[in-house]
Write an enzyme that holds these catalytic residues in place. Structure first.
Site, PDB file in Angstrom:
ATOM      1  N   HIS A  52      71.832 -26.458  58.826  1.00 54.86           N
ATOM      2  CA  HIS A  52      70.839 -26.029  59.869  1.00 54.86           C
ATOM      3  C   HIS A  52      69.472 -26.747  59.197  1.00 54.86           C
ATOM      4  O   HIS A  52      68.834 -26.161  58.475  1.00 54.86           O
ATOM      5  CB  HIS A  52      70.580 -24.493  59.794  1.00 54.86           C
ATOM      6  CG  HIS A  52      69.869 -23.833  60.740  1.00 54.86           C
ATOM      7  ND1 HIS A  52      70.125 -22.535  61.082  1.00 54.86           N
ATOM      8  CD2 HIS A  52      68.624 -24.105  61.194  1.00 54.86           C
ATOM      9  CE1 HIS A  52      68.978 -22.107  61.953  1.00 54.86           C
ATOM     10  NE2 HIS A  52      68.066 -23.217  62.022  1.00 54.86           N
ATOM     11  N   HIS A  90      66.354 -29.010  61.134  1.00 53.38           N
ATOM     12  CA  HIS A  90      65.966 -29.763  62.310  1.00 53.38           C
ATOM     13  C   HIS A  90      65.107 -30.849  61.907  1.00 53.38           C
ATOM     14  O   HIS A  90      64.074 -30.793  61.257  1.00 53.38           O
ATOM     15  CB  HIS A  90      64.698 -28.779  63.195  1.00 53.38           C
ATOM     16  CG  HIS A  90      65.286 -27.501  63.612  1.00 53.38           C
ATOM     17  ND1 HIS A  90      66.023 -27.416  65.018  1.00 53.38           N
ATOM     18  CD2 HIS A  90      65.610 -26.285  63.133  1.00 53.38           C
ATOM     19  CE1 HIS A  90      66.603 -26.289  65.081  1.00 53.38           C
ATOM     20  NE2 HIS A  90      66.298 -25.625  63.988  1.00 53.38           N
ATOM     21  N   HIS A 133      71.198 -21.120  68.120  1.00 48.90           N
ATOM     22  CA  HIS A 133      70.507 -20.075  67.585  1.00 48.90           C
ATOM     23  C   HIS A 133      70.549 -18.616  68.098  1.00 48.90           C
ATOM     24  O   HIS A 133      70.392 -18.642  69.264  1.00 48.90           O
ATOM     25  CB  HIS A 133      68.871 -20.517  67.614  1.00 48.90           C
ATOM     26  CG  HIS A 133      68.604 -21.586  66.580  1.00 48.90           C
ATOM     27  ND1 HIS A 133      69.483 -22.844  66.636  1.00 48.90           N
ATOM     28  CD2 HIS A 133      67.570 -21.940  65.652  1.00 48.90           C
ATOM     29  CE1 HIS A 133      68.825 -23.616  65.773  1.00 48.90           C
ATOM     30  NE2 HIS A 133      67.650 -22.959  65.155  1.00 48.90           N
ATOM     31  N   GLU A 142      67.989 -14.296  65.053  1.00 50.90           N
ATOM     32  CA  GLU A 142      66.762 -14.685  64.415  1.00 50.90           C
ATOM     33  C   GLU A 142      65.871 -13.399  64.939  1.00 50.90           C
ATOM     34  O   GLU A 142      65.603 -12.718  64.058  1.00 50.90           O
ATOM     35  CB  GLU A 142      66.301 -16.025  64.488  1.00 50.90           C
ATOM     36  CG  GLU A 142      65.118 -16.247  63.546  1.00 50.90           C
ATOM     37  CD  GLU A 142      64.515 -17.622  63.668  1.00 50.90           C
ATOM     38  OE1 GLU A 142      63.755 -17.946  62.949  1.00 50.90           O
ATOM     39  OE2 GLU A 142      64.755 -18.119  64.889  1.00 50.90           O
ATOM     40  N   ASP A 151      66.158 -25.172  57.519  1.00 53.51           N
ATOM     41  CA  ASP A 151      65.589 -25.037  58.792  1.00 53.51           C
ATOM     42  C   ASP A 151      64.503 -26.152  59.114  1.00 53.51           C
ATOM     43  O   ASP A 151      64.869 -27.062  59.711  1.00 53.51           O
ATOM     44  CB  ASP A 151      65.008 -23.642  58.837  1.00 53.51           C
ATOM     45  CG  ASP A 151      64.896 -23.198  60.273  1.00 53.51           C
ATOM     46  OD1 ASP A 151      65.148 -23.745  61.375  1.00 53.51           O
ATOM     47  OD2 ASP A 151      64.584 -22.025  60.577  1.00 53.51           O
ATOM     48  N   ASP A 152      63.494 -26.005  58.762  1.00 50.45           N
ATOM     49  CA  ASP A 152      62.181 -26.877  59.166  1.00 50.45           C
ATOM     50  C   ASP A 152      61.242 -26.929  57.751  1.00 50.45           C
ATOM     51  O   ASP A 152      60.319 -26.145  57.532  1.00 50.45           O
ATOM     52  CB  ASP A 152      61.351 -26.199  60.204  1.00 50.45           C
ATOM     53  CG  ASP A 152      62.101 -26.095  61.706  1.00 50.45           C
ATOM     54  OD1 ASP A 152      62.020 -27.329  62.363  1.00 50.45           O
ATOM     55  OD2 ASP A 152      62.504 -24.824  61.975  1.00 50.45           O
TER      56      ASP A 152
END
Length: 338
Positions: A18, A20, A198, A201, A279-280
């Protein structure tokens, strides 16, 4: 957490499921790319960008995320962005990554799909050759846009479908349920693509049900709120669905108020197939090992928990059975030696 477990995490073979790639854009890179592409930023320093990373929710983050993506214009930009990430992953003991990209965030700015894909794929090839890190590419549809736009993106991707492993669904979750994209996900599955989304969340458990029933996902990205529904939790356990959980992201976006409240330990104790991901990372304060270390310390994960998480990261991947078996053997060998 003992120093021994910290060292154990550092060398533990692991995969990231996961990530991005646009979310790995560091402030320094943003300035570098803006300068070489003649893009004017609304920030006058790296420090000013970092100061803007004070999010209170997902939408606050997305606003600056899309603004930052505006500096990415050339194949070299996407290549350099991805290579910087792969170098960090390799330093964290990462052996494999399945990275998301958001083509609509670029094509809507006039950047051709081919520029984005060619840049990322060239970096993926280089990372495998120079770092020994394998990777797969997952095209994400932006859920705040409509399904027609997603269909257009899938059409643009056709020349690359032999090099794209799957499709996903990201961006603003609340108000944009998976059911909104049921037809385009079926079309993608019919083309042989893996399906992820997704869900759960910020959105409710119902979104996780929809992802399972209407999109027929192979795994769930995030999935935290599934724990609010006992029947849903049991189904995820029985079906062995992988959850790509992102601890520091959850903290930064206020999904949890404190990492000590993070559900990771509970997920593992319930038998959910959880994994740890960043994630980011440029926006949320840490790459892969930062997330492992933070959640292990905050939730008192054991050595056995860490081994389980590492194995989940490979068995939940889209690698072949033989490749997965090799990684499982590497984890066992590492655990035996450490």
């Amino acid at each position: 957490m003992t120093q021994d477990l910290t060292a154990f995490i550092a060398g533990l073979p692991k995969a990231e499921l996961h990530l991005h790639i646009e979310g790995s854009l560091e402030p320094e890179q943003m300035f570098e790319f803006a300068q070489r592409n003649g893009v004017t930023l609304p920030f006058d320093s790296v420090e000013a960008i970092r100061a803007a990373y004070a999010f209170s929710n997902l939408q606050d983050f997305l606003d600056i995320y899309y603004a930052g993506a505006g500096v990415l214009l050339t194949k070299a930009d996407f290549h350099d962005l991805a290579m910087a990430y792969f170098r960090r992953l390799a330093a964290d003991g990462g052996r494999h990554a399945e990275i998301f990209f958001d083509p609509q965030a670029h094509t809507d700015r006039g950047v051709p799909f081919s520029v984005v894909a060619d840049g990322l794929l060239s970096a993926m090839d280089e990372a495998e050759k120079t770092l020994g890190v394998t990777s797969k590419l997952i095209l994400c549809f932006l859920r705040h846009l409509d399904e027609d736009a997603a269909f257009e993106t899938l059409k643009q991707a056709e020349p690359y479908l032999d090099r794209i492993a799957g499709v996903g669904l990201d961006s603003s979750e609340v108000g944009h349920p998976p059911s909104k994209f049921a037809r385009v996900f079926k079309a993608a599955a019919d083309k042989g693509l893996k399906i992820v989304a997704h869900a759960g969340e910020e959105g409710p458990p119902e979104y996780v049900w929809e992802a399972l029933d209407l999109l027929a996902v192979d795994r769930i990205d995030h999935g935290n709120r599934a724990l609010e529904d006992e029947a849903l939790t049991k189904r995820l356990v029985v079906e062995g669905k992988t959850l790509t959980v992102c601890p520091l992201s959850n903290l930064k976006l206020c999904v949890v108020g404190d990492l000590t409240d993070h559900p990771m330990k509970r997920m593992l104790d319930l038998g959910l197939k959880a994994t740890v991901n960043s994630d980011d990372p440029a926006y949320f304060g840490g790459y892969l090992n930062d997330n492992w270390l933070a959640v292990a310390k905050a939730t008192n994960l054991t050595r056995d928990d860490l081994i389980t998480l590492a194995k989940n990261s490979f068995t939940g991947s889209f690698l072949s059975k033989d490749q997965i078996a090799e990684h499982m053997a590497a984890i066992d060998a590492y655990a035996a030696a450490n």
